[in-house]
Structures are given as C-alpha cells and as structure tokens.
Scaffold this active site. Structure first.
Site, PDB file in Angstrom:
ATOM      1  N   ASN A  70       0.805  -1.218   0.000  1.00 32.55           N
ATOM      2  CA  ASN A  70       0.000   0.000   0.000  1.00 32.55           C
ATOM      3  C   ASN A  70       0.841   1.272   0.000  1.00 32.55           C
ATOM      4  OD1 ASN A  70      -2.474   1.187  -0.132  1.00 32.55           O
ATOM      5  ND2 ASN A  70      -2.814   1.205   2.086  1.00 32.55           N
TER       6      ASN A  70
ATOM      7  N   HIS B 190     -15.632  -3.370   9.018  1.00 27.88           N
ATOM      8  CA  HIS B 190     -15.128  -2.122   9.603  1.00 27.88           C
ATOM      9  C   HIS B 190     -16.253  -1.137   9.851  1.00 27.88           C
ATOM     10  CE1 HIS B 190     -10.597  -2.054   8.335  1.00 27.88           C
ATOM     11  NE2 HIS B 190     -10.918  -3.146   8.982  1.00 27.88           N
TER      12      HIS B 190
ATOM     13  N   TYR C 171      -7.260   7.790  12.607  1.00 32.21           N
ATOM     14  CA  TYR C 171      -7.188   6.588  11.759  1.00 32.21           C
ATOM     15  C   TYR C 171      -8.572   5.996  11.485  1.00 32.21           C
ATOM     16  CZ  TYR C 171      -7.110   1.811  10.475  1.00 32.21           C
ATOM     17  OH  TYR C 171      -7.416   0.662   9.827  1.00 32.21           O
TER      18      TYR C 171
ATOM     19  N   ASP D  15      -8.833  -1.166  16.744  1.00 26.81           N
ATOM     20  CA  ASP D  15      -7.447  -0.999  16.277  1.00 26.81           C
ATOM     21  C   ASP D  15      -6.868   0.288  16.864  1.00 26.81           C
ATOM     22  OD1 ASP D  15      -5.942  -1.373  12.919  1.00 26.81           O
ATOM     23  OD2 ASP D  15      -5.053  -0.935  14.887  1.00 26.81           O
TER      24      ASP D  15
ATOM     25  N   HIS E 209      -3.909   1.156  16.387  1.00 28.76           N
ATOM     26  CA  HIS E 209      -3.062   1.598  15.287  1.00 28.76           C
ATOM     27  C   HIS E 209      -1.740   2.213  15.745  1.00 28.76           C
ATOM     28  CE1 HIS E 209      -2.733   2.663  10.917  1.00 28.76           C
ATOM     29  NE2 HIS E 209      -3.448   1.564  10.856  1.00 28.76           N
TER      30      HIS E 209
ATOM     31  N   GLU F  61     -10.026 -10.278   8.462  1.00 30.52           N
ATOM     32  CA  GLU F  61     -10.462  -8.899   8.183  1.00 30.52           C
ATOM     33  C   GLU F  61     -10.996  -8.868   6.752  1.00 30.52           C
ATOM     34  OE1 GLU F  61      -8.648  -4.346   8.404  1.00 30.52           O
ATOM     35  OE2 GLU F  61      -7.278  -6.048   8.308  1.00 30.52           O
TER      36      GLU F  61
END
Ligand code: CS2
Ligand code: MG
Length: 408
Positions: free
Chosen positions: A37, A122, A160, A215, A217, A344
């Site tokens: 990514n 999500h 995030y 998360d 993160h 996920e």
C-alpha cells in the site's frame, strides 16, 4: 514444465493493485498479489527488473526451492518490498500447483477444518451516534464480528479510519490519494479519556454476543496501552490491535502483566523473524500477518504452524489494499488452519473488482466460503486491467498537538 513468461500489472478500482501473472509452457498460469500500500511501484520494479528474468525457465512446481532461491539469493533479506514481491511469485506458483492437481489450495494444505471462515467488517463514525449506526448496518448484513473506530471529541483532525465529516460511516475506506501525505493531529490523553467508555457504550447497545474489535493503530506508549487494555477488560473485546508500535515487542509484556484483553499484532511484519519471539512467549493472542507482506503462502504457513503450537490464532490483515488474489490465498489458509481465528474483510465485491478479478468465492452472513475451483479460485481480466493506471498515494502522517512526529 517451464515458466515461459511473467507479467506485472499495476492498477485497479480505487487501488493500485500489483498483480503478477506467471505463464507456463503447458498453458497453465498462476496469479499473485504484490500490492504494498502506497509503495506499489517498488515490488513491481523488483519483480520486473530482478526476479522475473530469473524466473523464466524455472520449473513452477518447485515452489519451495524457488522461494529459497529468491529469499536467500537476495542476500539483503526480508523487508516489505522484497517479501511482497516474493509473496506474489509464491501465490502464483501455488495457484499453478492447485490447477495442475485439479484441487482448490486448501485441499493441498490439508483439507477443510471449517465450512465458512469468520469475517469482521469495519464500522466507524465521525462520532458515537454515527458509529452506532455503522455497527447496526453491518449487524443487519449478518456480520458476527465488527471492528469499531470512532472520531474523538475535541481532536483537531479526523484520526485513523474515521471519516473527516459526518455522514459516511458505512463502507468507509480511507482516502490515501496524493503523493503528499495528509497531516493528522493526535493526542493520546484525549483518546484514553474517550475510547474505553465509547467501547463500553457499543457493548451495552449491541449485547454480549457481537464480537467487537478495536485498532489502536500503534498510537500508545506501553504504560498507556497497559492502562487501556485494563480499562476495556469489562467490554470483553475480541481483540485490541496494535496497541503500541510493532518494533518494540517487549512493550507487549507490560500489557500482559496488567490485563487479559486479547492482543492482535502483525500486519506490518514481513517474516517469521518479526514475530517468533512474540508467539513463543505467548505475548499475543492473534497473529495478523498477510500473504502479501509476509512472503506468500509458503512463509505464512510456517508462521501459522508456529502460532498453532502456542495457542495463537490467525487474524490475517485484509485492508482494501489486499487484492482479491491475496484475499483468495488467505481464504484457503483460513479454511485449512487448525488455529484459525478471524479474517479482516472489506468491500471487495464491488462490480469493478469482480470484473477485474472474476471469482466464485462467496461471502455470506459474515462468513467467507471458498469455492471448489482448482488453485486460488480467482482469475484476472487483462482487458479490464487496461482501464486502470497507477495513481500515487501516501499514508497520512501524524503529529502530536505540539508538532511532534507520531505513529500513523
Ligand atoms: C489497518 C490497515 O486494517 C487495518 O487493520 O491497520 O488498514 C492499515 O492502516 C493499512 O493497511 C495501511 O496501509
Ligand atoms: Mg490494523
């Protein structure tokens, strides 16, 4: 049997998917995903300039030897770029192996250990009411597990995986477009004061059954992470993810000393050497590596096997930067793995994505079902790929309110 050609495609709907196609002298071909990514061109160049010239003429059935050839042959081993490139080759060779055998890959791994693999969606919101609406939206679709992220009151910018304006907590995907990173402003204390109660409210609203994941993160200091893990214990989270920056593995020891909240880590790991100590010392409950970033099926199977010896379950990374090719590879591993935990999963099934990567795998009621198609069970439409060009993107950077650089 010989490899006669290999092509790299960069592009896709909303994502710079890096798709590798390995072609053999028997007309059978295999697919791999090397999408790193916001650094997509690097594995693509690595493949084109260094790996494919060596791959031509090799026997695709010797996937282990080819993995060792490129891993040891690099001399400068590991790292996300190399492992993503090796990983794509490895996925494609396993795809060819399955097609040659006329079997879906999970059969070559040891067969089915379950019929459907649990997925998590999500949910997010610019604020708590929007998050509640987003969770309800995924529960209605049959998801039994949902990750919850929420905008923090008073935080100068969106953080995030949170929309920067109200209104789209459903099917939200972070916009990474543009070579210059967006700057997020963050404050750990504000987050620590808000998140435990927010998670408790989601639990109160949706009851004990729904699996809730969160998360962090990589944002907290070890002491803060230990305090958060303790504070959210009554919520009964399925997992708390990446509470601290992943490099410092000892930080997780402090969390373990203060709470029994399940810990998930690993999406930024590229090899078994990044997580063997964590697993052997049972400092985590879920390992989140991905076949793209951690060297393909061959290497991830080693990590899964090590984890199974230490009661650590899989929770493979599945952010939208993983193309249907790597998601198919992970789906086969999830169908086989004795220590499977959860996968996920984000809206991969868009019409554009299905057109580019035709597949008869299906997602239903929060479970992923692999088809009986030989190999990975996903294809690639080269004509469709011509519609997409590379578009530069970058991860946001995060600064504390006094300007200090922090962790995205
Ligand atoms: C995240 C990722 O899905 C997750 O768990 O941590 O979305 C992550 O932010 C991206 O993969 C970064 O490229
Ligand atoms: Mg994550």
């Amino acid at each position: 049997m010989k490899i006669t050609d290999a092509k790299v495609f960069v592009g896709g709907p909303g994502k710079n998917y890096v798709t590798l196609k390995i072609i053999t002298d028997q007309g059978i071909y295999g697919l791999g995903d090397a999408t790193l990514n916001n650094r997509e061109t690097l594995p693509a160049v690595y493949l084109r300039d260094y790996l494919i010239p060596n791959l031509i003429g090799m026997d695709p059935r010797n996937s282990e030897d080819i993995w060792q050839f490129f891993y040891r042959g690099a001399y400068f081993r590991r790292g996300p770029i190399a492992m993503a490139a090796f990983g794509a080759i490895d996925m494609a060779l396993w795809d060819i192996k399955g097609k040659l055998a006329g079997l879906p890959l999970y059969q070559l791994f040891g067969g089915k250990s379950r019929d459907g693999a649990l997925l998590y969606a999500h949910a997010t919101g610019a604020d708590l009411p929007e998050l509640m609406d987003s969770v309800a939206y995924y529960v209605e679709q049959g998801y039994k597990a949902v990750r919850v992220q929420c905008g923090i009151p008073g935080m100068p910018t969106a953080s995030y995986a949170v929309p920067d304006q109200k209104g789209d907590g459903r099917d939200f995907v972070t916009d990474f477009s543009g070579i210059r990173p967006k700057v997020e402003v963050w404050d750990n204390d504000r987050y620590m004061r808000f998140m435990p109660d927010a998670l408790a409210e989601v639990r109160d609203r949706f009851g004990a059954e729904l699996k809730l994941l969160h998360d962090v993160h990589h944002r907290l200091l070890p002491r803060e992470a230990a305090a958060l893990a303790k504070a959210v214990e009554p919520v009964g989270l399925y997992w708390l993810e990446d509470p601290t920056p992943a490099e410092d593995q000892d930080a997780l020891r402090l969390i373990r000393q203060h709470s029994t909240t399940p810990i998930a880590i690993g999406e930024v790991f590229n090899s078994i050497w990044d997580c063997n100590r964590l697993i052997e010392q049972e400092l985590i409950d879920f390992i989140r590596v991905s076949v793209t970033y951690a060297g393909g099926i061959t290497h991830v199977r080693r990590i899964v096997d090590l984890a199974s010896l230490h009661h650590v379950r899989t929770g493979f990374h599945g952010a939208p930067s993983h193309s249907p090719v790597s998601m198919a590879a992970q789906a086969h591993l999830n169908t086989w793995a004795p220590n499977f935990g959860i996968q996920e999963y984000l809206v991969l099934g868009t019409p554009e994505c299905d057109a580019l990567f035709p597949s008869d795998h299906r997602q239903e009621q929060g479970l992923f079902h692999v088809s009986y198609t030989p190999g990975l069970g996903v294809d690639f439409d080269e004509k469709e790929a011509e519609r997409y060009d590379y578009a530069p993107g970058s991860h946001p950077v995060v600064r504390l309110e006094d300007g200090t650089m922090w962790n995205y």
